[in-house]
Each structure stands twice: as structure tokens, then as C-alpha cells.
Motif scaffolding. Structure first.
Motif, PDB file in Angstrom:
ATOM      1  N   SER A  30     -13.430  -1.330  -7.650  1.00  0.00           N
ATOM      2  CA  SER A  30     -12.397  -0.728  -8.499  1.00  0.00           C
ATOM      3  C   SER A  30     -11.149  -0.410  -7.690  1.00  0.00           C
ATOM      4  O   SER A  30     -10.024  -0.721  -8.107  1.00  0.00           O
ATOM      5  N   GLN A  31     -11.354   0.196  -6.531  1.00  0.00           N
ATOM      6  CA  GLN A  31     -10.219   0.587  -5.699  1.00  0.00           C
ATOM      7  C   GLN A  31      -9.438  -0.641  -5.238  1.00  0.00           C
ATOM      8  O   GLN A  31      -8.206  -0.650  -5.261  1.00  0.00           O
ATOM      9  N   SER A  32     -10.166  -1.680  -4.840  1.00  0.00           N
ATOM     10  CA  SER A  32      -9.471  -2.884  -4.368  1.00  0.00           C
ATOM     11  C   SER A  32      -8.750  -3.577  -5.528  1.00  0.00           C
ATOM     12  O   SER A  32      -7.679  -4.153  -5.341  1.00  0.00           O
ATOM     13  N   SER A  33      -9.325  -3.490  -6.726  1.00  0.00           N
ATOM     14  CA  SER A  33      -8.650  -4.081  -7.890  1.00  0.00           C
ATOM     15  C   SER A  33      -7.340  -3.354  -8.175  1.00  0.00           C
ATOM     16  O   SER A  33      -6.310  -3.983  -8.412  1.00  0.00           O
ATOM     17  N   ALA A  34      -7.403  -2.023  -8.152  1.00  0.00           N
ATOM     18  CA  ALA A  34      -6.188  -1.233  -8.409  1.00  0.00           C
ATOM     19  C   ALA A  34      -5.115  -1.557  -7.379  1.00  0.00           C
ATOM     20  O   ALA A  34      -3.946  -1.781  -7.727  1.00  0.00           O
ATOM     21  N   LEU A  35      -5.534  -1.623  -6.119  1.00  0.00           N
ATOM     22  CA  LEU A  35      -4.578  -1.932  -5.049  1.00  0.00           C
ATOM     23  C   LEU A  35      -4.000  -3.333  -5.235  1.00  0.00           C
ATOM     24  O   LEU A  35      -2.797  -3.556  -5.074  1.00  0.00           O
ATOM     25  N   SER A  36      -4.854  -4.259  -5.619  1.00  0.00           N
ATOM     26  CA  SER A  36      -4.391  -5.638  -5.824  1.00  0.00           C
ATOM     27  C   SER A  36      -3.359  -5.698  -6.939  1.00  0.00           C
ATOM     28  O   SER A  36      -2.385  -6.455  -6.850  1.00  0.00           O
ATOM     29  N   TYR A  37      -3.552  -4.927  -7.998  1.00  0.00           N
ATOM     30  CA  TYR A  37      -2.581  -4.953  -9.098  1.00  0.00           C
ATOM     31  C   TYR A  37      -1.251  -4.336  -8.717  1.00  0.00           C
ATOM     32  O   TYR A  37      -0.202  -4.779  -9.169  1.00  0.00           O
ATOM     33  N   ILE A  38      -1.312  -3.350  -7.862  1.00  0.00           N
ATOM     34  CA  ILE A  38      -0.052  -2.768  -7.388  1.00  0.00           C
ATOM     35  C   ILE A  38       0.682  -3.813  -6.540  1.00  0.00           C
ATOM     36  O   ILE A  38       1.896  -4.004  -6.660  1.00  0.00           O
ATOM     37  N   LEU A  39      -0.081  -4.518  -5.714  1.00  0.00           N
ATOM     38  CA  LEU A  39       0.532  -5.562  -4.882  1.00  0.00           C
ATOM     39  C   LEU A  39       1.039  -6.717  -5.739  1.00  0.00           C
ATOM     40  O   LEU A  39       2.094  -7.290  -5.478  1.00  0.00           O
ATOM     41  N   LEU A  40       0.272  -7.020  -6.775  1.00  0.00           N
ATOM     42  CA  LEU A  40       0.689  -8.094  -7.682  1.00  0.00           C
ATOM     43  C   LEU A  40       2.029  -7.755  -8.325  1.00  0.00           C
ATOM     44  O   LEU A  40       2.907  -8.613  -8.468  1.00  0.00           O
ATOM     45  N   PHE A  41       2.187  -6.493  -8.658  1.00  0.00           N
ATOM     46  CA  PHE A  41       3.440  -6.038  -9.260  1.00  0.00           C
ATOM     47  C   PHE A  41       4.603  -6.289  -8.288  1.00  0.00           C
ATOM     48  O   PHE A  41       5.660  -6.792  -8.690  1.00  0.00           O
ATOM     49  N   PRO A  51      -2.740   7.659   2.423  1.00  0.00           N
ATOM     50  CA  PRO A  51      -1.825   7.380   3.551  1.00  0.00           C
ATOM     51  C   PRO A  51      -2.153   6.068   4.260  1.00  0.00           C
ATOM     52  O   PRO A  51      -1.261   5.434   4.827  1.00  0.00           O
ATOM     53  N   VAL A  52      -3.425   5.667   4.210  1.00  0.00           N
ATOM     54  CA  VAL A  52      -3.807   4.404   4.878  1.00  0.00           C
ATOM     55  C   VAL A  52      -3.087   3.229   4.227  1.00  0.00           C
ATOM     56  O   VAL A  52      -2.602   2.320   4.909  1.00  0.00           O
ATOM     57  N   VAL A  53      -2.988   3.262   2.891  1.00  0.00           N
ATOM     58  CA  VAL A  53      -2.309   2.170   2.175  1.00  0.00           C
ATOM     59  C   VAL A  53      -0.847   2.084   2.608  1.00  0.00           C
ATOM     60  O   VAL A  53      -0.324   0.998   2.884  1.00  0.00           O
ATOM     61  N   TRP A  54      -0.211   3.235   2.686  1.00  0.00           N
ATOM     62  CA  TRP A  54       1.212   3.243   3.072  1.00  0.00           C
ATOM     63  C   TRP A  54       1.391   2.786   4.508  1.00  0.00           C
ATOM     64  O   TRP A  54       2.371   2.108   4.851  1.00  0.00           O
ATOM     65  N   GLU A  55       0.421   3.155   5.344  1.00  0.00           N
ATOM     66  CA  GLU A  55       0.471   2.711   6.743  1.00  0.00           C
ATOM     67  C   GLU A  55       0.352   1.173   6.817  1.00  0.00           C
ATOM     68  O   GLU A  55       1.069   0.518   7.567  1.00  0.00           O
ATOM     69  N   ARG A  56      -0.574   0.620   6.023  1.00  0.00           N
ATOM     70  CA  ARG A  56      -0.764  -0.838   6.019  1.00  0.00           C
ATOM     71  C   ARG A  56       0.464  -1.549   5.446  1.00  0.00           C
ATOM     72  O   ARG A  56       0.844  -2.621   5.897  1.00  0.00           O
ATOM     73  N   SER A  74      -3.616  -1.567  14.289  1.00  0.00           N
ATOM     74  CA  SER A  74      -2.165  -1.741  14.491  1.00  0.00           C
ATOM     75  C   SER A  74      -1.575  -2.907  13.724  1.00  0.00           C
ATOM     76  O   SER A  74      -0.398  -2.896  13.391  1.00  0.00           O
ATOM     77  N   THR A  75      -2.354  -3.968  13.499  1.00  0.00           N
ATOM     78  CA  THR A  75      -1.780  -5.138  12.820  1.00  0.00           C
ATOM     79  C   THR A  75      -2.498  -5.421  11.498  1.00  0.00           C
ATOM     80  O   THR A  75      -2.445  -6.542  10.999  1.00  0.00           O
ATOM     81  N   GLU A  76      -3.157  -4.407  10.985  1.00  0.00           N
ATOM     82  CA  GLU A  76      -3.876  -4.626   9.727  1.00  0.00           C
ATOM     83  C   GLU A  76      -2.878  -4.655   8.571  1.00  0.00           C
ATOM     84  O   GLU A  76      -2.332  -3.623   8.180  1.00  0.00           O
ATOM     85  N   THR A  77      -2.649  -5.825   8.028  1.00  0.00           N
ATOM     86  CA  THR A  77      -1.697  -5.950   6.921  1.00  0.00           C
ATOM     87  C   THR A  77      -2.382  -5.513   5.622  1.00  0.00           C
ATOM     88  O   THR A  77      -3.604  -5.355   5.576  1.00  0.00           O
ATOM     89  N   ILE A  78      -1.599  -5.393   4.583  1.00  0.00           N
ATOM     90  CA  ILE A  78      -2.150  -4.919   3.315  1.00  0.00           C
ATOM     91  C   ILE A  78      -3.163  -5.931   2.750  1.00  0.00           C
ATOM     92  O   ILE A  78      -4.168  -5.542   2.144  1.00  0.00           O
ATOM     93  N   ALA A  79      -2.935  -7.219   2.996  1.00  0.00           N
ATOM     94  CA  ALA A  79      -3.873  -8.226   2.487  1.00  0.00           C
ATOM     95  C   ALA A  79      -5.222  -8.123   3.207  1.00  0.00           C
ATOM     96  O   ALA A  79      -6.280  -8.242   2.582  1.00  0.00           O
TER      97      ALA A  79
END
Lengths: 476, 334
Positions: free
Chosen positions: B303-314, B105-110, B284-289
Motif C-alpha cells: 500500500s505504501q509503495s503504491s501511494a508513493l508510486s502515484y505521487i511520483l506518477l503525478f 522524511p526519508v521520502v524527502w531525503e530520497r 547516500s545515492t538511494e534515489t526515489i525509484a
């Protein structure tokens, strides 16, 4: 004539032998460069300067100390990036005490026990180092007998105050008339200052632009008190922990893992009361407190620019406050003990979070480099250098140096620093510390900016830590 | 020993006249198999049929080392349990981290916070950029000088802009707060609330990048032929009608490009946020980057940050393809 010839022969032989010896030394002397990462501020700048001027390696090698001065806000990121990238750039690192677990378990920081065991000078240094510094800076697991560091700059927080205001007869009389107590001015009066008086100071010195203030009028809105309330790094935690500990609350006790729990401890009633006490006093601080950006540099600037009467800040940041080039009130700022929580017996509890940094050695050095690095440690921890460091704005970690009769008068904050050492504790040193700290800082910030209550914030922190530390196998 | 050199000289001379013939000469005479000297080797390397490949090779090698290899490496890491701060070797994790990231949920919030900042900032940039372009389309005194001034923000570094606005918003010393206090008696604590902090970031970002939108739109505006306006004037078309039927069709393509380009860039916003609010108050202003940075370089959850980065890259690739599609379409229009 023969006698003269004999003398000449002896002289020639002597000169030849000396020449040979010098040549041999020059041949065996090696150039050794020790790269050290350190924060860019006075204590590390002094170390570099002192080293360049006075250090001579006993081994005869040409040892050069090269500091990589890194600005404080990027310090952790830069050091962490270097260590974890495998570039093996640094032979020594000025580490913050909380980091050591991360980089010890990462295989980056060198365990020093075998070197200490083999060297009486290092043993003497360890014995003479204040126990609070040994615990916080050197041991991992915390409070164990595994040693990794020595104090580079031991630091504590203390009260910085404007003596032109606090010792002003008119202000003192007005304070007594309004609050019935003494507006602290002398060291003894500050020693008897608790959080209740601190709150009164906050209220008392809240003046609007144009109001009377000391001998003049306030040039701008003026505030009474300020302490750390910043989301970055560990700013809020360093001050909030003091309140939590003084109220009898706790943080997760790493020295007691895996039995120690987070839920029910971190968010127990005493901790909540302590945190709420901290939040209540923020209303007397300048408006930047409401943004959660009132960090150590901001409060330093606030007192130097004449916006606030008293702050609680690290001794390490004090020298610029006494420099007229930086500070509008360089001649008026003085130092005293931090306020504390008065108990039913009338005694004041002053538990606080220790600051400062140890320096450590990295694991990839050759034996020769390690030995030279330890020689630098011994040089730095020698009483003469420690005393000179104290005279130039630093603090000594050695009890023998701090026990000198002239130590307290060397710098205006020394007396408070020495007296506060027995009240110091530290946060966690486990590799999960940064995640714990970041989440805690975020939750504290939510409470500081009014998004959550003290209890909600501490509940969230306790749950997060319980889950994280359980997953890491540190809580059963 | 000197023979190949002589041959090369003649080959070079031949090359200027008949390439095909010279190629034959080179093939026969300059080969590393001879291995007679370094000079032979370099001449073999830079023979005409290899010259092109050799010239682009350094760039390709750099690209591979600096971009492609780290990309592939981090992509691989996203399928393993691995922390950069740990000495433990990676262990295979499959899609564990992709699942973890997508259900966090934190990712979706960001992402939601990022979307709010992107929507507000890009909208503001488009409106201000368009308005400025309309203004600069006309001739007026000191237009050139003013144009240069207006373009300055986008030439500044992100860090400088961040620090500048942070000081600007500072409630005790900041000029904004001082001005506010002058009129309302109280200092302005813009960064104390979620929406105040979001607007603080949006204003800083829009200040920096509105000139970019203006430049693109201005390029479209100046390309509108005068005779169209003259014809519209003859038809007594209103200002709005002229804008809608003459001006806007010419700038629509460029406006869309500006929109996409700024959306992609703002989606990755990091520096300004990190400096002005550090993601606060709270998160409150923490963006996904900013979140990716935190996970990768502060928590060392590689590993987790890599996976997240690839989703963002997509996501960015999808947006970039849209961008390229519109670029191509505009090229076809032109």
C-alpha cells in the motif's frame, strides 16, 4: 510331452502375468514434476545432477526435479516475487534461513510436523541433523517445535589462507621478529589465532607493489586480511554479528518476544565494542572495504587473484578457489578455523553467524506431490548421498556423516566446518527480517564508510527495530 | 448451409465497388444469430463495420491487462492496508498512506538525492551532447564511423552499463583506480563517499545518454539554412553572434525537448544506481525509484509503495505534459 506342455503353460502364464503387472505399473505411474527454486551455485547444481543420474522414485512414479537456478544477487527478489504473486510455480524452495518466517506467515511454506510424526525415516533425519541446523533452518517461531525445512546446504564461515605465505620460513621469522607471536600455518596454530593476531597479520602482509612477498615480489599492492563489509543482502551483518556476540553483545532475541527489547540490547556497550572492533580491523583490508562493497564474492576474488593473504568466507564458495581455472593460487589456498576473541581465561570465543540454506515445501501441492517431495528430501538426506555431496564440495547436515573418521579429510575445509558448528547462531526469522536487515545493513555501511560512529549506527538500528517490532506487536 | 458463404462472396465483390451497398448485404446475410458455422461467426466479426474495432481489440485488451488494470488495482491498494507477502485481506485505510508518504522524511531525503543526480546528470548530458552535436555538424574524415561509435552507449542495456562502470570504479582491480594510483600513488575509492558515488552515477548516466541529446541537437543544427550563415558572414557577425542569433533559435526547441525527456527519464533512474552503488554508501545515492523498489518488493509494504508510486506518477505526468506542450509548440513552429 505333457510335462513339457505344463512347463510351457506355466511359462506362458508367468510371462502373461509379468506383462500384466508391468502394464499395470506403467498405467499407474504418473509423471510428477517438482519445480524447485534455488540459488545458482555448486551445491544446487550438484543436487540436480545427482538427482538426474541416480534418483528413482520408490512409488514408481516418473518424478522429475526441475531446478530454477537463480543468481544469488536476485535470489530473494525472484523467489519472493514468485511466492507472493500467487503463481504457485514452485513445489520446493531452497530458502535462506532468515526468510522462513516471512513465507510461513504468508502461507507459502508447509509445516512438516504431521509428515515427520508419521514417518520414522524423517524422524531419524531430524534426530541426526545437527541442532544448529534444526534451529536455524527448520523452526518457526525460532527454537519452537514447529518444523518447516531440512538442510539443503549447511554452511559456515572459515579462514581461507595462502599457505605459501603463512608457512614460509622467512615470513614466519619476520612476523615473529616484528610481533613476537607465531604466524599461523598449521591447523593447531590457526586454532590459537585470535583477532589480535589477525590484526597483526593484516599489518604484516600489507606490501606495496615490488615489495618482497614469500618467495617472490608483490606484483601489485598486497593486503593482509579481508572479511565481509558489503551493503548488499546480509553481507556485513554476517561478520559483524560474530564480533558482537563474541564481545558479549546481542541482537534482538526473537525467541523471547514480546519481552525482548531492541533499545538497550542491540546498542549496549558490548555490542558497540564488538562493532568498533570489526571496524578497526578493516584498515588492513584492500581499499574496496572503504566503499562498503566488499562482499563475499569480492573477497573470494581477492584471494583467488592474489591480492590478499587471508580472508574469512563461506565454505560454500571455496571450491572455485581450489580450481586452477578460476584461481591463480589454487594450490596454495588452505582452510582453518576463524579467529575469535580471547577471553581472560585464555580461551577463544568463536560465536558466528550460521550460513547455508534449508529446502522447504510449498503449501499448494497435492498430497501426492508432497509425498514425492518428501521422498526427495529423504533421498538427499541419506548418508550415501550426503557423503557424495561432501566429496563434491558440499557439507553434510547429518551428525552421523560428519562423525565418520574420513569426513574431515574429504575436503580441506571440513575439519574447520565441523569444529565451528557448535559456535553458530542465527539472525532473526520473523517476517520483518528484511526491513530490519536492510536498515541494519545501511547503518553498518554508514559506519564502514566513515559517515557514522559504531555507537551512532547501533543506536539508529536499535531505535528502528524497537519502533518496527513494537508496531508489529512483537515488542511490548 | 452454403448460402451465407455464397452471399459473403458476392458481398466481398460488392464491397470493392460500392461500400454502402455491400454493408447492406453483409447486414442481411452474415449474422451470428444464424450461428450456422464458425466461419459465419468470423465473417460476422470481421465485417467492414467491425473490422477496425476487431483489429485494435487485441492491442486494447493487452493494454488494459498489462497497464490499465494493474494501474487501477495498485491505485485502489494505495487506499488499503495491504502487504503482498501477507495472507491478511486488505482493510480500508483512506488517505493514510498518502499522508504517511508525504510526511516521511526519508521520502524527502530520497527525492533530494534524486534531484541532485538529475540536476548534475542532465546538465552534463546537455553540455556534452551539445558539444558533440557541434562537432558532428562539421564534415571530417571518419565522421560516420565515429558517429556510430558515439551512439553505441545509448543502445546498450542499463544492466550492462551498470556492471561495466562498477568494474571500472572498483578500487582494487578497476582501471580508473589503477590509473589514479599510477599518478598519485594511492588507489581511488570513488564509491566511498557520498559525492564520489553521486558523480560515479552521473558519469555513467551521462556517458549513456549524452548521445541522445546530441542526436536531437544535431537534427536542429542540420536544419539551419546555409543562407542564414552566409548572410551572417556578410554582416561580419562574430562566432558568438552567429551562434546566438542563427544557430541557437533553431535548436532551442529540440534542446528543450531533450532537457525534459532526459529529466523525466533520469527522475526514474534505477538500474544504474542499483548496480553501481546499491544506494550506498549508506543511503547516500538511494534515489526515489530505488526506494520505491525496496519498499514494494523487499519490505512488501504494498500500500505504501503504491501511494508513493502515484505521487511520483503525478510528478512525471506534470513533466510529460510540459514535454508534450513543447513538442506541440515546436510542431506549430515547423
Amino acid at each position: 510331452m505333457k510335462h513339457k506342455l505344463n512347463i510351457l503353460g506355466a511359462l506362458t502364464a508367468g510371462i502373461f502375468a509379468t506383462g500384466l503387472a508391468v502394464t499395470a505399473t506403467e498405467v499407474s505411474a504418473k509423471d510428477i514434476v517438482i519445480n524447485m527454486a534455488g540459488p545458482d551455485w555448486g551445491p544446487t547444481r550438484f543436487l540436480q545432477e545427482k538427482f538426474n543420474k541416480t534418483y528413482k522414485a520408490k512409488s514408481g512414479n516418473n518424478v522429475k526435479l526441475v531446478f530454477d537456478f537463480i543468481p544469488w544477487p536476485n535470489f530473494y527478489d525472484r523467489v519472493a516475487a514468485s511466492l507472493t504473486s500467487g503463481e504457485k510455480k514452485y513445489q520446493m524452495v531452497v530458502s535462506d534461513s532468515q526468510w522462513i518466517g516471512t513465507f510461513i506467515e504468508g502461507g507459502h511454506f508447509l509445516k512438516l510436523n504431521k509428515y515427520i510424526d508419521a514417518d520414522p525415516t524423517l524422524q531419524a533425519i531430524m534426530k541426526d541433523t545437527h541442532p544448529a541446523f534444526v534451529e536455524a533452518y527448520a523452526t518457526y517461531p525460532h527454537k519452537s517445535k514447529n518444523y518447516y525445512g531440512f538442510p539443503q546446504f549447511p554452511d559456515t564461515k572459515m579462514t581461507w589462507f595462502r599457505k605459501d605465505l603463512f608457512c614460509h620460513a622467512g615470513e614466519k621469522a619476520a612476523f615473529k621478529a616484528k610481533f613476537g607471536g607465531t604466524l599461523p600455518c598449521t591447523y593447531a596454530e590457526w586454532k590459537d589465532t585470535d583477532w589480535k593476531t589477525w590484526a597483526s597479520i593484516g599489518e604484516f602482509f600489507r606490501r606495496n607493489k615490488g615489495d618482497k612477498l614469500g618467495d617472490g615480489v608483490a606484483a601489485d599492492d598486497f593486503y593482509g586480511i579481508a572479511y565481509q563489509a558489503g551493503k548488499g543482502l546480509d553481507f556485513s551483518s554476517m561478520q559483524i554479528n560474530a564480533f558482537i556476540w563474541q564481545h558479549g553483545g546481542s541482537i534482538w532475541d526473537e525467541a523471547n518476544e514480546p519481552k525482548a527489547q531492541a533499545v538497550g540490547v542491540v546498542n549496549n556497550a558490548a555490542s558497540v565494542k564488538g562493532f568498533q572492533h570489526y571496524l578497526d580491523l578493516l584498515k588492513w583490508s584492500p581499499p574496496v572495504a572503504k566503499t562498503g562493497q566488499m562482499d563475499i564474492f569480492v573477497i573470494q576474488e581477492l584471494i583467488m587473484q592474489g591480492k590478499v593473504a587471508a580472508i574469512i568466507n563461506w565454505a560454500g564458495l571455496a571450491p572455485p578457489a581450489l580450481d586452477p581455472k578460476n584461481s591463480k593460487h589454487a594450490k596454495q589456498i588452505d582452510f582453518a578455523l576463524t579467529p575469535g576473541l580471547r577471553g581472560k581465561d585464555g580461551k577463544i570465543s568463536r560465536w558466528d553467524n550460521i550460513g547455508g540454506q534449508p529446502f522447504v515445501l510449498t503449501t499448494w501441492n497435492s498430497d501426492e506431490v508432497t509425498m514425492e517431495a518428501l521422498e526427495i528430501v529423504k533421498w538427499w538426506m541419506s548418508p550415501e548421498v550426503q557423503l557424495d555431496f561432501a566429496k563434491n564440495g558440499g557439507e553434510s547436515g547429518l551428525m552421523s556423516v560428519m562423525a565418520r573418521s574420513d569426513y574431515n579429510s574429504i575436503r580441506p575445509w571440513n575439519r574447520a566446518h565441523v569444529e565451528l558448528l557448535d559456535w553458530q547462531k542465527d539472525v532473526w526469522h520473523v517476517p520483518e527480517f528484511f526491513e530490519m536487515l536492510t536498515q541494519q545493513q545501511e547503518e553498518f555501511d554508514k559506519a564502514i564508510t566513515g559517515q557514522k560512529t559504531a555507537k551512532q549506527a547501533l543506536d539508529a538500528i536499535a531505535k528502528f527495530q524497537q519502533d518496527l517490532l513494537t508496531e508489529a506487536g512483537r515488542i511490548q | 448451409m452454403n448460402k451465407p458463404v455464397t452471399n459473403v462472396a458476392s458481398a466481398s465483390a460488392d464491397l470493392s465497388r460500392t461500400p454502402a451497398a455491400s454493408n447492406n448485404v453483409t447486414d442481411n446475410t452474415i449474422t451470428p444469430a444464424g450461428g450456422k458455422s464458425m466461419r459465419d461467426f468470423w465473417q460476422w466479426m470481421f465485417s467492414p463495420e467491425r473490422r477496425g474495432a476487431m483489429l485494435v481489440a487485441p492491442a486494447l485488451i493487452m493494454l488494459f491487462l498489462m497497464n490499465i488494470f494493474p494501474l487501477m488495482w495498485s491505485f485502489g491498494l494505495s487506499f488499503f492496508h495491504y502487504k503482498a507477502s501477507s495472507i491478511r485481506p486488505p482493510r480500508f485505510a483512506g488517505f493514510y498512506y498518502y499522508e504517511k508518504v508525504l510526511t516521511d522524511p526519508v521520502v524527502w531525503e530520497r527525492l533530494q538525492t534524486t534531484a541532485q543526480i538529475v540536476a548534475l546528470s542532465v546538465l552534463l548530458q546537455m553540455v556534452i551532447g551539445f558539444a558533440m552535436a557541434l562537432m558532428f555538424e562539421k564534415k571530417f574524415p571518419f565522421r560516420r564511423e565515429l558517429l556510430m561509435l558515439v551512439l553505441t552507449p545509448m543502445m546498450l542495456s542499463f544492466v550492462a552499463v551498470g556492471v561495466f562502470f562498477k568494474l571500472f570504479y572498483e578500487p582494487t582491480f578497476g582501471i580508473l583506480s589503477q590509473g589514479y594510483a599510477y599518478f598519485f600513488g594511492e588507489p581511488l575509492t570513488l564509491l566511498a563517499t557520498k559525492w564520489g558515488a553521486i558523480w560515479a552515477i552521473v558519469i555513467a548516466d551521462a556517458w549513456m545518454w549524452s548521445p541522445f541529446v546530441m542526436l536531437l541537437v544535431l537534427a536542429g543544427l542540420v536544419s539551419v539554412p546555409d543562407y542564414l550563415y552566409e548572410a551572417a558572414a556578410v554582416d561580419r557577425a562574430s562566432w558568438w553572434r552567429r551562434f546566438k542569433t542563427v544557430t541557437f533559435p533553431y535548436v532551442r526547441g529540440l534542446l528543450l525537448l531533450a532537457l525534459l525527456f532526459r529529466t523525466i527519464e533520469t527522475f526514474k533512474i534505477f538500474d544504474v544506481v542499483y548496480i553501481i552503488t546499491a544506494g550506498g554508501p549508506g543511503t547516500s545515492t538511494e534515489t526515489i525509484a530505488v526506494y520505491v523498489y525496496k519498499v514494494a518488493f523487499q519490505f512488501f509494504k504494498t500500500s505504501q509503495s503504491s501511494a508513493l508510486s502515484y505521487i511520483l506518477l503525478f510528478v512525471v505526468i506534470v513533466l510529460t505534459n510540459l514535454y508534450l506542450y513543447f513538442v506541440n509548440r515546436r510542431n506549430e513552429e515547423i
